[in-house]
Design a protein around this motif. Structure first.
Motif, mmCIF file in Angstrom:
data_model
loop_
_atom_site.group_PDB
_atom_site.id
_atom_site.type_symbol
_atom_site.label_atom_id
_atom_site.label_comp_id
_atom_site.label_asym_id
_atom_site.label_seq_id
_atom_site.Cartn_x
_atom_site.Cartn_y
_atom_site.Cartn_z
ATOM 1 N N GLU A 123 -6.886 14.190 62.764
ATOM 2 C CA GLU A 123 -7.234 14.706 63.672
ATOM 3 C C GLU A 123 -7.951 13.768 63.964
ATOM 4 O O GLU A 123 -9.197 13.310 64.933
ATOM 5 N N PHE A 124 -8.296 12.347 63.412
ATOM 6 C CA PHE A 124 -8.204 11.034 63.942
ATOM 7 C C PHE A 124 -7.773 10.782 65.195
ATOM 8 O O PHE A 124 -8.592 10.216 66.010
ATOM 9 N N GLY A 125 -5.761 11.183 64.596
ATOM 10 C CA GLY A 125 -5.272 10.958 66.160
ATOM 11 C C GLY A 125 -5.964 11.812 67.749
ATOM 12 O O GLY A 125 -5.853 11.434 68.659
ATOM 13 N N GLU A 126 -6.167 12.903 67.239
ATOM 14 C CA GLU A 126 -6.696 13.876 68.407
ATOM 15 C C GLU A 126 -7.987 12.922 68.978
ATOM 16 O O GLU A 126 -8.271 13.017 70.489
ATOM 17 N N LEU A 127 -8.957 12.754 67.839
ATOM 18 C CA LEU A 127 -10.027 11.845 68.255
ATOM 19 C C LEU A 127 -9.731 10.464 69.460
ATOM 20 O O LEU A 127 -10.380 10.702 70.019
ATOM 21 N N TRP A 128 -9.001 10.020 69.324
ATOM 22 C CA TRP A 128 -8.529 9.130 69.251
ATOM 23 C C TRP A 128 -8.407 8.974 70.712
ATOM 24 O O TRP A 128 -8.745 8.229 72.076
ATOM 25 N N LEU A 129 -7.092 9.714 70.982
ATOM 26 C CA LEU A 129 -6.289 10.175 72.191
ATOM 27 C C LEU A 129 -7.505 10.091 73.436
ATOM 28 O O LEU A 129 -7.259 10.101 74.594
ATOM 29 N N ARG A 130 -8.566 11.673 72.811
ATOM 30 C CA ARG A 130 -9.319 11.542 74.028
ATOM 31 C C ARG A 130 -9.907 10.892 74.401
ATOM 32 O O ARG A 130 -10.686 10.625 75.574
ATOM 33 N N LYS A 131 -11.235 10.039 72.909
ATOM 34 C CA LYS A 131 -11.472 8.989 73.549
ATOM 35 C C LYS A 131 -11.000 8.536 74.653
ATOM 36 O O LYS A 131 -11.703 7.859 76.019
ATOM 37 N N PHE A 132 -9.022 7.422 74.481
ATOM 38 C CA PHE A 132 -8.881 7.131 75.485
ATOM 39 C C PHE A 132 -8.271 7.377 76.764
ATOM 40 O O PHE A 132 -8.322 6.845 77.835
ATOM 41 N N PHE A 133 -8.340 9.053 76.794
ATOM 42 C CA PHE A 133 -7.694 9.630 78.439
ATOM 43 C C PHE A 133 -9.342 9.928 78.935
ATOM 44 O O PHE A 133 -9.597 9.486 80.099
ATOM 45 N N ALA A 134 -10.299 10.314 78.463
ATOM 46 C CA ALA A 134 -11.703 9.631 78.767
ATOM 47 C C ALA A 134 -11.860 8.480 79.425
ATOM 48 O O ALA A 134 -12.726 8.581 80.493
ATOM 49 N N GLU A 135 -11.579 7.584 78.615
ATOM 50 C CA GLU A 135 -11.652 5.838 79.229
ATOM 51 C C GLU A 135 -11.503 5.958 80.480
ATOM 52 O O GLU A 135 -11.932 4.393 81.919
ATOM 53 N N LEU A 136 -9.669 6.412 80.416
ATOM 54 C CA LEU A 136 -9.047 6.785 81.575
ATOM 55 C C LEU A 136 -8.901 7.333 82.866
ATOM 56 O O LEU A 136 -8.759 6.954 84.590
ATOM 57 N N GLY A 137 -10.344 8.383 82.587
ATOM 58 C CA GLY A 137 -10.816 9.330 83.734
ATOM 59 C C GLY A 137 -9.875 10.837 83.808
ATOM 60 O O GLY A 137 -9.799 11.364 85.059
ATOM 61 N N VAL A 138 -9.177 10.471 83.021
ATOM 62 C CA VAL A 138 -7.902 11.633 82.765
ATOM 63 C C VAL A 138 -8.824 13.110 82.499
ATOM 64 O O VAL A 138 -9.481 13.030 81.210
#
Length: 238
Positions: free
Chosen positions: A218-233
């Protein structure tokens, strides 16, 4: 976007999270490169690639990456270095320290650490965008007194400005919703965390209950979603 994720045991939560959400990000392809503990300290630059000099690490990387024997920056668009001794800087809000003292603390957090060495290797080979995700904050139960993130956010901004921006690298903050007490991860994100699969008998086994440093999917999913959002994906439309 061809993303390479390079890290130690902490990438386990990201890798399993990616298995859960990959269909939502059709424009993203990820290759994971990893080894437990300080294994990635055995990576060296050879020609135009970064390769392991230790057989155990080689086997781990081949298993996790599904066949790769090293990292070639030309095969990827973005690199994420995750864990591997990365730590955030917490800016001292209640006490005064000289700028020289603060810089020395930040240098101690970065210089010579494995995440910095890996970023330096990549920079020797390529100007590919490089991001660093610090290892998750150790987990604690939530207390009511202080949930302010100012020390963390200000410290991270200064760390990026001072230490990483000069080499065109950026450290990513942990999702704010996972942080409690201003400096720890909510204990719920350690529940059910599992070991990184590297091709041995304890692959994906649960971590001991007392482990407060490795996070769950669950933590990993939150982390990846935040990362993708910052990259504009953007997420794939259904």
């Amino acid at each position: 976007m061809r993303l390479a994720v390079i890290g130690n045991s902490h990438i386990g939560s990201l890798k399993r999270a990616w298995d859960r959400i990959s269909e939502e990000y059709a424009s993203v392809e990820i290759v994971f490169f990893g080894a437990k503990g300080g294994g990635l300290g055995h990576l060296k630059v050879r020609g135009r690639r970064i390769v392991p000099t230790d057989k155990k690490v080689l086997n781990s990387i081949k298993f996790i990456s599904r066949g790769h024997t090293g990292f070639d920056p030309t095969k990827h668009d973005v690199v994420l270095i995750y864990g591997v001794q990365g730590q955030p800087f917490f800016f001292p809000l209640e006490n005064f320290y000289s700028a020289q003292c603060i810089r020395r603390v930040m240098e101690d957090l970065v210089r010579g650490r494995l995440h910095f060495r890996l970023a330096t290797m990549i920079r020797r080979l390529s100007d590919i965008p490089v991001y660093i995700g610090h290892r998750p904050l150790s987990a604690e139960e939530r207390i009511s007194e202080n949930q302010n993130l100012d020390s963390y956010t200000k410290g991270m901004a200064l760390l990026n400005e001072t230490m990483f921006a000069p080499m065109n690298v950026h450290m990513i903050s942990q999702p704010a919703e996972t942080i409690v007490n201003g400096n720890a991860t909510d204990l719920k994100y350690t529940i059910g965390s599992r070991r990184l699969a590297v091709g041995n008998a304890i692959d994906d086994d649960p971590h001991p209950e007392e482990d407060v440093n490795h996070m769950n999917d669950e933590f990993g999913e939150l982390w990846l979603r935040k990362f993708f959002a910052e990259l504009g994906v953007e997420r794939t439309e259904e």
